[in-house]
Design a protein around this motif. Structure first.
Motif, PDB file in Angstrom:
ATOM      1  N   LYS A   1       0.900   3.881  -3.220  1.00 59.57           N
ATOM      2  CA  LYS A   1       0.487   5.264  -2.991  1.00 59.57           C
ATOM      3  C   LYS A   1       1.638   6.247  -3.169  1.00 59.57           C
ATOM      4  O   LYS A   1       1.420   7.451  -3.344  1.00 59.57           O
ATOM      5  CB  LYS A   1      -0.144   5.399  -1.602  1.00 59.57           C
ATOM      6  N   TRP A   2       2.865   5.722  -3.154  1.00 58.87           N
ATOM      7  CA  TRP A   2       4.022   6.563  -3.482  1.00 58.87           C
ATOM      8  C   TRP A   2       4.246   6.637  -4.986  1.00 58.87           C
ATOM      9  O   TRP A   2       5.167   7.308  -5.446  1.00 58.87           O
ATOM     10  CB  TRP A   2       5.286   6.001  -2.809  1.00 58.87           C
ATOM     11  N   GLY A   3       3.416   5.932  -5.750  1.00 57.41           N
ATOM     12  CA  GLY A   3       3.518   5.983  -7.193  1.00 57.41           C
ATOM     13  C   GLY A   3       4.308   4.852  -7.831  1.00 57.41           C
ATOM     14  O   GLY A   3       4.557   4.875  -9.034  1.00 57.41           O
ATOM     15  N   LEU A   4       4.696   3.836  -7.050  1.00 56.98           N
ATOM     16  CA  LEU A   4       5.461   2.722  -7.602  1.00 56.98           C
ATOM     17  C   LEU A   4       4.533   1.721  -8.287  1.00 56.98           C
ATOM     18  O   LEU A   4       3.383   1.536  -7.875  1.00 56.98           O
ATOM     19  CB  LEU A   4       6.241   2.009  -6.506  1.00 56.98           C
TER      20      LEU A   4
ATOM     21  N   LEU B   1       7.448  -3.406  -7.792  1.00 62.21           N
ATOM     22  CA  LEU B   1       7.762  -3.350  -6.362  1.00 62.21           C
ATOM     23  C   LEU B   1       7.829  -4.760  -5.777  1.00 62.21           C
ATOM     24  O   LEU B   1       8.764  -5.098  -5.041  1.00 62.21           O
ATOM     25  CB  LEU B   1       6.699  -2.529  -5.627  1.00 62.21           C
TER      26      LEU B   1
ATOM     27  N   ASN C   1       0.834  -1.204   0.000  1.00 59.43           N
ATOM     28  CA  ASN C   1       0.000   0.000   0.000  1.00 59.43           C
ATOM     29  C   ASN C   1       0.869   1.255   0.000  1.00 59.43           C
ATOM     30  O   ASN C   1       0.593   2.221  -0.721  1.00 59.43           O
ATOM     31  CB  ASN C   1      -0.915  -0.009   1.224  1.00 59.43           C
ATOM     32  N   MET C   2       1.938   1.235   0.810  1.00 60.77           N
ATOM     33  CA  MET C   2       2.872   2.374   0.813  1.00 60.77           C
ATOM     34  C   MET C   2       3.434   2.620  -0.582  1.00 60.77           C
ATOM     35  O   MET C   2       3.394   3.742  -1.107  1.00 60.77           O
ATOM     36  CB  MET C   2       4.045   2.089   1.753  1.00 60.77           C
ATOM     37  N   GLY C   3       3.972   1.541  -1.185  1.00 65.42           N
ATOM     38  CA  GLY C   3       4.620   1.687  -2.482  1.00 65.42           C
ATOM     39  C   GLY C   3       3.684   2.181  -3.558  1.00 65.42           C
ATOM     40  O   GLY C   3       4.029   3.083  -4.336  1.00 65.42           O
TER      41      GLY C   3
END
Length: 340
Positions: free
Chosen positions: A237-240, A245, A233-235
């Motif tokens: 939402k960071w655009g990855l 990823l 979810n982090m990746g």
């Protein structure tokens, strides 16, 4: 959870003949098997067992849902439907192996209470081979130990715990891994049966050791699943790109089964439940059950798993969320707001 006290009460009424009955070691030409519990795991396991044993061997099946046993008999064939748990125990006086695959501790306790109820005909019947009870259910070690003691004290056989890992896919493919808790003298015999339904058997120690290993494994799986969902979810939402990823993670130190095989982001892992609206796979309720069992067993041993309580809160919320309940446990990704 049902108490194990009724089991003890049942055996306090056992006849002396039952308690003292010995077993010869002569091998019969044909064997017989009982299989109780034809759920998502039990059905394919029983199917694989029936296909691997000799066609002349007898196999008795039982499930609380009569439609399932009828379906099994029609689809797989060469089995006899037992009308009750007790019927499984009584169908053959020389029945050698009975396997159980049941949902909860109280189910295991109730089934064995019915099977082991003292009966003069069973006590007097000839046995050419000591009966072996193999419980593949995932329950708490304390309940399993109580059932094992009841089996052994009744003189009606030997009991081992053999929970498994590999999910429905592994059950269908016959590639399950069994965690075995048994005395040394029962390992070879038990493994001969389990290898007809799985690929690997790991003997972890005496009775209850298999369950302890399984609960430790699933405790870790429960946490890894949440961590993977949060990391993905982090990746995202960071655009990855989620697939890129995941490919990176799976060649680095974050690699785990949820990241590689059961990735929670739709489209990342081929055939993962995430790509089917999280349907199928290992259900959220089952994961919560196993997590609770691990925490319970830990508390009974004065162990405090610090992350477990937080994980339990998350899964407890997931199982009642209308968008997440009754789905694969990787749906945690959806619960935390992951982009699908």
């Amino acid at each position: 959870m049902a108490s194990i006290a009724p089991l003890k009460q049942v055996f306090s009424r056992s006849t002396g003949a039952t308690a003292r009955r010995g077993f010869a070691t002569t091998t019969r030409l044909d064997a017989s098997y009982g299989f109780i519990g034809l759920g998502q795991m039990g059905y394919p396991m029983a199917s694989n067992l029936r296909s691997k044993i000799s066609s002349s061997d007898k196999m008795y099946i039982h499930d609380v849902n009569p439609a399932v046993t009828e379906q099994f008999a029609k689809e797989i064939g060469n089995v006899e439907i037992a009308q009750s748990v007790r019927d499984v125990a009584e169908k053959s006086y020389q029945q050698e192996t009975i396997l159980t695959v049941l949902p909860e501790p109280h189910h295991v306790q109730n089934v064995f209470q019915q099977m082991l109820r003292p009966d003069a005909t069973l006590a007097e019947a000839p046995n050419n081979h000591e009966r072996l009870f193999i419980d593949c259910s995932t329950i708490d070690p304390k309940s399993s130990a109580g059932v094992a003691n009841a089996v052994h004290s009744s003189g009606q056989g030997r009991f081992v715990d053999a929970p498994m890992s590999g999910g429905v896919v592994g059950a269908r493919a016959g590639t399950l891994t069994f965690m075995l808790g048994a005395s040394e003298e029962l390992v070879e015999r038990t493994t001969e049966v389990l290898k007809m339904m799985g690929k690997r058997t790991i003997h972890l120690g005496p009775q209850t050791s298999g369950l302890k290993g399984k609960l430790a494994n699933n405790y870790l799986l429960a946490l890894n699943n949440i961590a993977t969902a949060e990391a993905m979810n982090m990746g995202v939402k960071w655009g990855l790109d989620p697939k890129t990823l995941a490919d990176m993670i799976n060649t680095a130190t974050g690699k785990c089964w949820p990241s590689e095989i059961n990735n929670p982001v739709p489209g990342v892992s081929e055939n993962a439940p995430a790509g089917r609206d999280y349907k199928g796979g290992f259900g959220t309720r089952l994961m919560l059950k196993d997590l609770k069992l691990a925490l319970q067993a830990g508390a009974e041993s004065n162990i405090v798993p610090h992350l477990g309580a937080h994980a339990q809160d998350i899964y407890s919320a997931v199982v009642v969320d209308p968008a997440c309940k009754d789905r694969d446990f990787s749906v945690v990704y959806r619960y935390i707001g992951g982009k699908e």
